[in-house]
Scaffold this motif. Structure first.
Motif, PDB file in Angstrom:
ATOM      1  N   ASN A  23     111.111  65.131  22.356  1.00  0.00           N
ATOM      2  CA  ASN A  23     110.115  65.944  21.562  1.00  0.00           C
ATOM      3  C   ASN A  23     110.957  67.249  21.264  1.00  0.00           C
ATOM      4  O   ASN A  23     110.145  68.209  21.082  1.00  0.00           O
ATOM      5  CB  ASN A  23     109.077  66.402  22.535  1.00  0.00           C
ATOM      6  N   VAL A  49     115.132  72.857  19.550  1.00  0.00           N
ATOM      7  CA  VAL A  49     113.773  73.149  18.756  1.00  0.00           C
ATOM      8  C   VAL A  49     112.627  72.261  19.138  1.00  0.00           C
ATOM      9  O   VAL A  49     112.821  70.871  18.854  1.00  0.00           O
ATOM     10  CB  VAL A  49     114.237  73.399  17.204  1.00  0.00           C
ATOM     11  N   GLN A  54     109.560  70.099  18.920  1.00  0.00           N
ATOM     12  CA  GLN A  54     108.876  69.347  17.706  1.00  0.00           C
ATOM     13  C   GLN A  54     107.364  69.602  17.708  1.00  0.00           C
ATOM     14  O   GLN A  54     106.777  68.884  18.821  1.00  0.00           O
ATOM     15  CB  GLN A  54     109.299  67.947  17.283  1.00  0.00           C
ATOM     16  N   THR A  55     106.589  70.421  17.089  1.00  0.00           N
ATOM     17  CA  THR A  55     105.353  70.575  17.197  1.00  0.00           C
ATOM     18  C   THR A  55     104.437  69.989  16.138  1.00  0.00           C
ATOM     19  O   THR A  55     105.263  70.037  15.039  1.00  0.00           O
ATOM     20  CB  THR A  55     104.977  72.075  17.538  1.00  0.00           C
ATOM     21  N   THR A  56     103.048  70.209  16.225  1.00  0.00           N
ATOM     22  CA  THR A  56     102.447  69.847  14.721  1.00  0.00           C
ATOM     23  C   THR A  56     102.571  71.072  13.832  1.00  0.00           C
ATOM     24  O   THR A  56     102.548  70.730  12.895  1.00  0.00           O
ATOM     25  CB  THR A  56     100.915  69.615  15.280  1.00  0.00           C
ATOM     26  N   ASN A  99     105.523  72.822  13.282  1.00  0.00           N
ATOM     27  CA  ASN A  99     106.835  72.983  12.512  1.00  0.00           C
ATOM     28  C   ASN A  99     107.211  71.396  11.899  1.00  0.00           C
ATOM     29  O   ASN A  99     108.108  71.649  11.283  1.00  0.00           O
ATOM     30  CB  ASN A  99     107.965  73.408  13.501  1.00  0.00           C
ATOM     31  N   THR A 100     106.393  70.268  12.352  1.00  0.00           N
ATOM     32  CA  THR A 100     106.691  69.010  11.721  1.00  0.00           C
ATOM     33  C   THR A 100     105.860  68.875  10.426  1.00  0.00           C
ATOM     34  O   THR A 100     105.960  67.787   9.874  1.00  0.00           O
ATOM     35  CB  THR A 100     106.680  67.884  12.502  1.00  0.00           C
ATOM     36  N   SER A 154     108.979  72.094   7.335  1.00  0.00           N
ATOM     37  CA  SER A 154     109.970  71.321   7.766  1.00  0.00           C
ATOM     38  C   SER A 154     111.410  72.113   8.145  1.00  0.00           C
ATOM     39  O   SER A 154     111.968  71.681   9.029  1.00  0.00           O
ATOM     40  CB  SER A 154     110.098  70.068   6.905  1.00  0.00           C
ATOM     41  N   TYR A 185     111.620  74.603   9.831  1.00  0.00           N
ATOM     42  CA  TYR A 185     111.489  75.145  11.260  1.00  0.00           C
ATOM     43  C   TYR A 185     111.681  74.221  12.159  1.00  0.00           C
ATOM     44  O   TYR A 185     111.620  74.403  13.546  1.00  0.00           O
ATOM     45  CB  TYR A 185     109.996  76.029  11.340  1.00  0.00           C
ATOM     46  N   SER A 186     111.733  72.854  11.690  1.00  0.00           N
ATOM     47  CA  SER A 186     111.830  71.773  12.942  1.00  0.00           C
ATOM     48  C   SER A 186     113.272  71.663  12.868  1.00  0.00           C
ATOM     49  O   SER A 186     113.640  70.697  13.946  1.00  0.00           O
ATOM     50  CB  SER A 186     111.061  70.434  12.414  1.00  0.00           C
ATOM     51  N   TYR A 187     114.290  72.144  12.359  1.00  0.00           N
ATOM     52  CA  TYR A 187     115.701  72.068  12.467  1.00  0.00           C
ATOM     53  C   TYR A 187     116.520  73.063  12.903  1.00  0.00           C
ATOM     54  O   TYR A 187     117.576  73.067  13.357  1.00  0.00           O
ATOM     55  CB  TYR A 187     116.267  71.268  11.272  1.00  0.00           C
TER      56      TYR A 187
END
Ligand SMILES: [Zn+2]
Length: 111
Positions: free
Chosen positions: A3, A35, A37-39, A41-42, A47, A49-51
């Motif tokens: 996750n 990082v 993976q939350t609802t 930032n995904t 997107s 902020y998911s990397y």
């Protein structure tokens, strides 16, 4: 299922912060941040902020790889947005007249 992703910042593992320290005394390291993976930032509009764990890591990545990114999405001509320019007469708080210029996007494809 994992996750998280590892932060893609090329220098993330060189920042001197307590949360990056791993290992035992004598063989400690600074490690790239995870990082989560939350609802938040995904979601599609978030997107980036998911990397990356921070804006600093995002900027480091962009500055390091900008030529490769531009090569993937080159801009060889200007883009244009169809508009109408509308001038409207209005009055301010004191009753003085002025001209208000509005730029309104025109959708040529939607009929
Ligand atoms: Zn990072």
């Amino acid at each position: 299922m994992s996750n998280f992703v590892w932060c893609h910042g090329p220098s993330c593992h060189k920042s001197h912060t307590q949360d990056r320290i791993r290992g035992v005394k004598g063989s400690k390291v600074l490690r790239t941040r995870k990082v989560a993976q939350t609802t938040w930032n995904t979601a599609e509009h978030m997107s980036m902020y998911s990397y990356f764990c921070s804006n600093r890591c995002y900027n480091n990545f962009a500055n390091t790889y900008v030529r490769e990114i531009i090569a993937l999405h080159p801009r060889t001509e200007a883009l244009e947005t169809s508009i109408d320019v509308v001038k409207e007469q209005a009055t301010d708080y004191f009753g003085h007249p002025y001209t208000n210029t509005k730029i309104i996007a025109v959708d040529n494809n939607g009929g």
